[in-house]
Write an enzyme that holds these catalytic residues in place. Structure first.
Site, PDB file in Angstrom:
ATOM      1  N   LYS A 119       0.759  -1.162   0.005  1.00  0.00           N
ATOM      2  CA  LYS A 119       0.102  -0.001   0.012  1.00  0.00           C
ATOM      3  C   LYS A 119       0.784   1.263   0.003  1.00  0.00           C
ATOM      4  CE  LYS A 119      -3.776  -2.482   0.658  1.00  0.00           C
ATOM      5  NZ  LYS A 119      -4.409  -3.416   1.585  1.00  0.00           N
ATOM      6  N   GLU A 208      -1.773   7.610   8.527  1.00  0.00           N
ATOM      7  CA  GLU A 208      -2.504   8.413   7.356  1.00  0.00           C
ATOM      8  C   GLU A 208      -3.393   9.157   8.435  1.00  0.00           C
ATOM      9  OE1 GLU A 208      -3.775   5.787   3.701  1.00  0.00           O
ATOM     10  OE2 GLU A 208      -5.607   6.036   4.888  1.00  0.00           O
ATOM     11  N   HIS A 243     -13.919  -1.502  10.291  1.00  0.00           N
ATOM     12  CA  HIS A 243     -13.614  -1.084   8.916  1.00  0.00           C
ATOM     13  C   HIS A 243     -13.727  -2.271   8.064  1.00  0.00           C
ATOM     14  CE1 HIS A 243     -11.166   1.736  11.222  1.00  0.00           C
ATOM     15  NE2 HIS A 243     -10.481   0.631  12.161  1.00  0.00           N
ATOM     16  N   ARG A 300      -8.767  -7.457  -7.217  1.00  0.00           N
ATOM     17  CA  ARG A 300      -9.483  -8.648  -7.219  1.00  0.00           C
ATOM     18  C   ARG A 300     -10.717  -8.215  -7.490  1.00  0.00           C
ATOM     19  NH1 ARG A 300     -11.902  -7.388  -2.442  1.00  0.00           N
ATOM     20  NH2 ARG A 300     -10.544  -7.045  -0.520  1.00  0.00           N
TER      21      ARG A 300
END
Lengths: 534, 223
Positions: A119, A208, A243, A300
């Site tokens: 990521k 983040e 999440h 995916r």
């Protein structure tokens, strides 16, 4: 040279395996199911043309074993492997091993999986092509000791508080935690890193910004071997717990055509940076001020791909298989992409999982003793289980996805309420009560969405308490229906005239009484409630 | 005609005083639920049935059939009348907002004779409900009460599902509030926090980090 696919191994289980097997059949392809010992009799195994055993029930001994899946593919003579989602679907080494074995991996190239699976690398690449990324760091945070982790504090102050600590190799809501206070950061970094190391074999973590009140909006992407990449529209997946998504819809409500077009373009830009082929999804945060921030790309088929299918008319799994054969994007896809910024119709999906929504959505296990699916216009049900299925704790608790589509969002919501009322599940607690509540919730109807929606609004206690009191009445009413001295709707003639006996009906456990309960429910429910209902 | 018959079959019953609809955490059948005054609570009519929803705390309702020749009118006060009798009415949501399902449950070990258990699903919520003649339940509770108070006693927190203990947050002697984290359990790819169901003192911790547990295994005892 174009590979002609003939036989596809579906390296997954549950609803997604069944969904892919169905697509294979529709395309005239033979399908090979794989199964663990726990899934020997599962629906996906019965649906496929062939089936191969992988190993014992734990995922690590079966569905996660790349070698076992490849062996199964060779034994079955499969020329392609569709990985579904989860399990091996985003593992670059697996995709590479497939190609090395001369088996087509239905998904992006191994290098794309590797690139976007990291990521941090994806964040850097997105920034390099001018896609705004969620403010945060771009290199792994030092986590070797509390002292080194504390050195990140200055960086953290730049990112802003509160913030998220995320695993570079994370996914599915794991390796992610919110940190509100400076003094908690070092500990959170180390804990997240350890969790990521254990789960993904990679302990890299980064920071983040936590964007308050943001929505989760994602773009469905398709790319072919010629390098054409299109966006099939966006989805809103803000209704989450831990999440992890609970409800998804397409299109994302409240966006105008320009906003849609812009977010689609951002998704395509990231995909182009990685030469995306096949299907992927670019995830963004949509801040209350209208800013769009790139989060990550899932390389995916997504769980929630169906809502996009219902709105666009594109069968994404068909397209995946066509792309895997080397065909370019179909005209259906190109036309759908051309009008993706001005979609017609609205689709909503709810995930029906074996979880207790009154207990922090904790997974539960058990045997499904009752399973009656909703149907009718505009309803699609993708289920991996049926009556009699055992819900094991080895796998994801997702049982089924209920999708509805209608001309607009209010109509889709009404249809969702109707379909949810038709859905009967017994034997295990599921997320149905949450979905029923959500479908009635004015804030959801008003599309006042954010990723903290569930945490802020879901209060199961009173709802469940009310249902419990009603359950007591329902049960006693039901029991008395057998001793009331009158003939029950379907009751045996012999039960008439037994009014004064305080006995409870016998044989609730046997099949005939189960049937009687059904009939009572169908014929007697309204009547039974009438004496106090008015 | 069939539907009319069905209705009359359902009508001859009405609720009588629910013994524990409020729930005080003490559990069905525990002492303290009935008045401590010397005057004994009257026994329900022989036909009344008690349904106890096995939640925490349990919820129970007694229902009594109307006499077979009753008109079935509501609030006529003939049986257990008055406001008490009407109580469950107000607590009922509309009849159309969900499909109650009644499903058989297998008998559990130690289930007393005359007791049966069913699963009831209301609005998607799943409950296990114990059904027995109300009279018998009251007699049994009286017998238990006269055998001596047992108080609420220690509470055993059990594993809600099989998995692996990742962390334990409490140690014996710790004071906990309702909702205090006790331990975290990894199952089905997720880490689940096990929270204290009630305030108290940790008496015993039966697991350690890394331990595998089966559903129902004792995790923590709260005194």
């Amino acid at each position: 040279m174009r590979p002609q696919l003939r036989r596809v191994l579906v390296a997954n289980r549950g609803e997604i395996a069944l969904r892919i097997i169905r697509a294979c059949r529709e395309l005239g392809l033979e399908s090979v199911a794989v199964y663990s010992d726990a899934d020997r009799d599962a629906r996906h195994v019965r649906a496929a043309d062939f089936a191969e055993r992988l190993g014992p029930a734990p995922a690590a001994d079966s569905y996660l074993r790349a070698d076992a899946v490849l062996d199964a593919a060779r034994r079955a003579g499969a020329d392609a492997i569709h990985p579904g989602y989860g399990f091996l679907s985003e593992r670059a080494p697996f995709a590479a091993a497939c190609e090395a074995a001369g088996i087509v991996f239905v998904g992006p190239a191994a290098e794309t999986l590797a690139g976007l699976g990291d990521k941090l690398a994806a964040r850097r690449a997105a920034r390099d092509v001018g896609v705004p990324i969620v403010p945060g760091t771009l290199e792994p945070a030092p986590v070797s000791s509390l002292e080194s982790a504390a050195s990140v504090l200055d960086l953290a102050d730049d990112v802003g508080w509160p913030l998220m600590v995320k695993a570079s190799a994370g996914g599915g809501g794991r390796g992610m935690r919110r940190v509100d206070r400076r003094e908690d950061l070092a500990g959170a970094l180390i804990a997240a890193s350890r969790e990521a190391e254990a789960a993904f074999g990679d302990g890299a973590v980064y920071l983040e910004r936590y964007v308050e009140g943001a929505r989760h909006v994602e773009v469905q992407l398709l790319g072919d071997a010629e390098g054409t990449i299109v966006a099939l529209g966006e989805r809103d997946c803000s209704i989450q717990r831990r999440h992890q998504k609970l409800v998804e819809e397409a299109p994302a409500p409240g966006l105008d055509e320009d906003a849609r077009r812009r977010i689609h373009e951002l998704g395509v830009a990231v995909a182009q940076a990685f030469g995306l082929r096949n299907a992927a999804t670019a995830e963004f945060l949509l801040a209350p001020d209208g800013n769009v921030w790139f989060l990550e790309v899932n390389t995916r088929l997504q769980v929630e791909h169906g809502v996009t299918e219902l709105v666009t008319g594109v069968d994404i799994v068909h397209e995946q298989l066509r792309i895997a054969e080397g065909l370019s994007l179909s005209s259906v896809v190109r036309e759908a992409a051309a009008r993706a910024a001005s979609p017609r119709g609205h689709a909503i999906e709810v995930r029906v999982s074996a979880e207790d929504p009154a207990n922090a959505f904790l997974p539960v296990s058990g045997r499904i003793t009752r399973w009656r699916e909703p149907g009718g216009p505009g309803v699609r049900l993708d289920a991996g289980v049926e009556e009699g299925s055992e819900v094991a704790t080895h796998y994801d608790p997702l049982l089924a996805k209920l999708l509805v589509v209608a001309t607009d969002r209010p109509t889709a919501l009404a249809r969702l309420r109707r379909a949810l009322a038709e859905f009967e599940i017994g034997g295990v607690q599921t997320t149905l009560p949450f979905h029923r509540w959500l479908a009635e919730d004015p804030a959801f109807a008003g599309a006042r969405l954010s990723t903290s929606f569930v945490a802020e609004r879901w209060e199961p206690g009173p709802l469940r308490g009310q249902a419990a009191r009603r359950a007591a009445l329902v049960a006693s009413t039901w029991a008395l229906a057998g001793t009331s001295g009158r003939r029950r709707p379907d009751g045996p003639a012999g039960s008439a005239g037994q009014a004064s006996l305080p006995t409870i009906r016998k044989g609730v456990g046997d099949a005939s009484e189960g049937h009687a309960a059904d009939v009572w429910r169908q014929e007697g429910r309204r009547e039974a409630t009438r004496p106090w209902g008015q | 005609m069939e539907r009319h018959e069905a209705r009359t079959a359902m009508e001859p019953m009405k609720p009588v005083e629910p013994p524990g609809a409020q729930g005080d955490g003490a559990g069905a059948g525990t002492p303290g639920r009935f008045p401590e005054s010397p005057a004994r609570a009257p026994l329900p009519s022989p036909e009344a049935i008690r349904a106890t929803v096995e939640t925490e705390p349990p919820v129970s309702t007694d229902l009594e059939p109307y006499p077979p020749d009753s008109t079935g009118a509501v609030g006529d006060g003939a049986v257990g009348g008055g406001e008490e009798a009407a109580r469950p009415v107000g607590e009922r949501p509309g009849a159309d907002d969900g499909d109650p399902l009644v499903l058989p449950l297998p008998a559990v070990a130690g289930q007393p004779p005359g007791v049966e258990r069913v699963e009831v699903v209301v609005d998607g919520w799943r409950f296990e409900v114990r059904l027995e003649p109300a009279r018998r339940a009251v007699l049994r509770e009286r017998a238990r009460r006269s055998a001596g108070p047992s108080a609420s006693g220690p509470r055993v927190v059990r594993a809600p599902l099989p998995g692996r203990i990742v962390r334990v947050f409490v140690a014996p002697g710790d004071e906990v509030e309702t909702g205090t984290r006790l331990c975290s359990l990894e199952a089905m790819k997720m880490e689940n926090e096990i929270l204290a169901p009630a305030p108290g003192t940790i008496e015993r911790v039966g697991v350690e980090a890394g331990a595998r547990v089966e559903q129902g295994d004792d995790l923590v005892v709260i005194g």
